[in-house]
Design a protein around this motif. Structure first.
Motif: not given
Length: 380
Positions: A68-69, A77-84, A101-105
């Motif tokens: 979930h990290e 809620r944006n792993p590309v941005e967060f881990f960047g 993250a993008d799914s709207g789940m």
């Protein structure tokens, strides 16, 4: 947090490739990817949930799990941005993590748990009263990085740690070479000259469980009779977890992947990072001869060398007592020894440890050496 301009992580040098969905080695013919359709977020499966796969008892299944990290709301809620922010290039972030993250789940950060759970998988013919035996055959890191998180009001020292404002996220990397596998944390991410902490990797799944009866999905954080978020680091490759089946076909699921965790998991999380898991799913019938646990209605486990009784309760003292009772039950029923002798043995030679103190329901587990019972004639 580490600055946005952190040096780019050299993934190739870590020894761990990126395992995107469907890529890399898949050790079984049944493969369950962590797509949004196969994933629950913050809740665990219940009887009303439709399975994403159906297998026969004895089947081997490969399951992708997601940490979930980087996906949670307080991380953007944006792993590309967060881990960047920590020097991870966008191509080295898992596609399925970004898809979730993008799914709207739907996910309520305040009311739901954090965990992403893959499943459920139906084990055809499993019935309440049976045991589901989950044997972990393989655990492969999908990325060479992850996080340890601390948030205010949680962990072993709520109100005391973290002492800094806001949530605290500690970036860690995983490495492998001919000498083994280890994790690394920078002492000061802003100044590499301060060196790093180094510790062994011990991958395991924090969440393995079966569905509960009814149509209400349980919260993903507290463990229970259904298993769930047990967080026992011993349950890595070669371990078997026994869970009492509660609904037809068991409806088993997996999540909360770890690269390493110390007993206690005191911060709030441990080294959380995504894994590809290969497991064998077997059903032990309720009336089977030499049935492990002989009717236990709570989780327990074993490794090649140890029996692993498990105790769970909101009160850590009660969790300890529950674990001792589980240990007594296993020794008395599986080895046929007197309960008082079993108690004496456990005091002399049993090792009890706190599994975790951060999941509302606390956990205690024990290690009982199987070698100590080689001269005991087991009941038939």
């Amino acid at each position: 947090m580490t600055a946005i301009d952190s040096p780019l992580l050299d993934v190739a040098a870590t020894g761990f490739p990126i395992l995107q969905p469907g890529h890399g080695a898949i050790a079984s013919t049944t493969y369950v990817p962590a797509t949004p359709d196969n994933t629950l977020w913050g809740r665990l499966p219940c009887e009303a949930d439709a399975p994403c796969a159906v297998v026969r008892p004895g089947s081997v299944v490969t399951v992708d799990t997601l940490s979930h990290e980087g996906v949670l709301e307080d991380q953007g809620r944006n792993p590309v941005e967060f881990f960047g922010r920590y020097g991870v290039g966008g191509g080295h972030v898992l596609d399925d993590a970004q898809q979730v993250a993008d799914s709207g789940m739907p996910h309520d950060f305040d009311d739901d748990g954090p965990h992403l759970v893959t499943g459920p998988i139906a084990v055809a013919g499993a019935r309440p009263g049976d045991l589901l035996a989950i044997t972990v055959l393989g655990l492969t890191p999908r990325v060479p990085y992850g996080m340890v998180s601390a948030r205010h009001g949680f962990g072993a020292l709520p109100g005391e740690m973290p002492s800094l404002p806001g949530p605290l996220f500690t970036f860690a990397t995983a490495h492998a070479d001919s000498h083994g596998a280890w994790g690394r944390m920078a002492v000061d991410p802003a100044d590499p000259s301060h060196g790093s902490l180094r510790f062994p990797l011990r991958p395991f799944l924090g969440v393995m469980g079966v569905a509960v009866s009814g149509n209400e999905r349980p919260h993903s954080v507290p463990p229970g009779r259904h298993g769930g978020n047990i967080d026992i680091s011993l349950l890595g490759e070669g371990a078997t977890l026994y869970l009492p089946v509660q609904v037809d076909d068991a409806l088993v699921y997996f999540g909360d992947p770890h690269f390493a965790q110390g007993d206690g998991e005191v911060a709030l999380t441990a080294f959380e990072a995504s894994l590809r898991a290969t497991v064998k799913l077997e059903v032990v019938p309720a009336g089977a001869a030499l049935r492990p646990g002989h009717g236990r209605v709570a989780p327990f486990a074993e490794t090649a060398d140890h029996l692993v009784p498990i105790g769970l309760d909101k009160d850590l003292n009660e969790a300890m007592r529950d674990c001792v009772r589980c240990a007594l039950d296993l020794l008395v029923t599986d080895y046929g020894i007197d309960r008082h002798l079993a108690m004496a043995y456990l005091s002399a030679a049993g090792d009890f440890a706190v599994s975790q103190v951060v999941d509302d329901v606390k956990g205690v587990h024990a290690k009982i050496r199987k070698a100590d019972f080689l001269e005991v004639r087991r009941p038939r």
